[in-house]
Enzyme design. Structure first.
Site, PDB file in Angstrom:
ATOM      1  N   LYS A  69     -21.739 -50.484  73.174  1.00  0.00           N
ATOM      2  CA  LYS A  69     -21.508 -51.372  74.321  1.00  0.00           C
ATOM      3  C   LYS A  69     -20.180 -52.131  74.219  1.00  0.00           C
ATOM      4  O   LYS A  69     -19.521 -52.374  75.226  1.00  0.00           O
ATOM      5  CB  LYS A  69     -22.655 -52.375  74.472  1.00  0.00           C
ATOM      6  N   ASP A 105     -27.365 -56.246  82.285  1.00  0.00           N
ATOM      7  CA  ASP A 105     -28.485 -56.906  81.594  1.00  0.00           C
ATOM      8  C   ASP A 105     -28.829 -58.249  82.239  1.00  0.00           C
ATOM      9  O   ASP A 105     -29.997 -58.623  82.341  1.00  0.00           O
ATOM     10  CB  ASP A 105     -28.155 -57.129  80.112  1.00  0.00           C
TER      11      ASP A 105
END
Ligand code: ATR
Length: 283
Positions: A69, A105
């Site tokens: 990420k 997220d």
């Protein structure tokens, strides 16, 4: 001539545990689309080649998971505001020939609470336990949804300090880093508690005393396996509304699917049950 099949992926190392193919596969079938969503395990030395060659490999975009990420953040050509502040990318897509990245997220977190704890964002004070990568998305969500006072409490105080400092310029929220041993003091009068740590799982430490929380406080965990974490169990026993982390996983997938396949999918009870059944099968 047949329509070209749109292909998306989830890339990680390892990637076998990922639930994303279950989620996107469900939506592809539900919407009768001829797209594909594939698991791609890529070794670290191959990752930058993989992520910069999506056009040639025929992918329209995909999800990025652990441990890529942060490296994706450094590689993509266009970052949106969320990715920039969170410092990590979990969703990429090609647009005008350029690789774009975002981090969904925070949307997953906020939408999960919108679904199961309506009105949560009117909280005056929130406490976040933990200061790792996951906590960054949570703090961003809390700021975006207008929470006025945010306390970050972490075992390693310096990480909480860094996290608080890096978000201090964003929005009007008062963000403080607090010491772990005085967590119960930080909890005093808080309307929302978010756990981003593995505390209490697999014998990892004792869950803290949360009796200082406001009686109407919502308690949520971003861990979804098990669904009822020790913290959630203890909070439910104390009469708090609790929200498990599975909805965050489901809701964070929505923007990616929409980007790649052009349809905004819905998080349904049927999808939730499907993912729970799959998790049970794997245990
Ligand atoms: P992630 O990216 O998933 O957030 P991470 O960066 O490893 O993962 O962060 C894990 C978090 O859980 C950290 O905040 C960690 O605290 P430290 O920064 O002090 O390591 C926290 N954590 C893990 N085990 C813990 C425990 N037993 N007690 C308190 N905090 C714990």
């Amino acid at each position: 001539m047949g329509e070209e099949i749109k292909r998306a992926f989830v890339c990680g190392h390892p990637v076998s545990h990922s639930m994303s193919p279950v989620i996107h596969g469900y939506w592809l079938a539900h919407h009768n689309l001829t797209g594909a969503y594939e698991k791609v395990g890529v070794a670290p030395e191959q990752f930058s080649k993989f992520i910069t060659s999506l056009q040639e490999t025929g992918f329209v975009g995909g999800n990025i998971t652990i441990p890529y990420k942060e490296s994706t953040f450094d590689i993509v050509s266009r970052l949106d505001d969320a990715a920039r502040h969170i410092g990590a990318v979990n969703t990429v897509w090609l647009e005008d020939g350029l690789l774009h990245g975002t981090n969904t997220d925070w949307i997953g977190f906020a939408s999960n609470l919108d679904q199961f704890a309506q009105g949560w964002a009117s909280a005056d004070k929130a406490v976040v336990m933990g200061a790792g990568g996951a906590a960054r998305g949570i703090v961003y969500a809390l700021i975006k949804r207008g929470i006025g006072e945010i306390h970050i409490v972490n075992r390693t105080r310096s990480r909480a300090d860094q996290l608080a400092a890096s978000f201090s310029s964003l929005g009007a929220a008062k963000i403080e880093a607090d010491d772990w041993p005085t967590l119960s003091k930080s909890l005093h009068g808080a309307d929302l508690l978010v756990n981003t740590t593995s505390l209490g799982l697999d014998g990892n430490g004792e869950i803290p005393d949360i009796s200082g929380l406001s009686p109407s406080a919502v308690v949520t965990d971003i861990v979804y396996s098990p669904l009822q974490t020790p913290l959630l169990k203890s909070a439910a026993k104390a009469g708090h509304l609790t929200v498990d982390g599975l909805g965050m996983l489901l809701h964070q997938a929505v923007p990616g699917f929409e980007k790649w396949f052009g349809i905004r999918p819905r998080v349904t009870d049927e999808l939730r049950e499907l993912v729970i059944a799959e998790m049970d099968k794997r245990h």
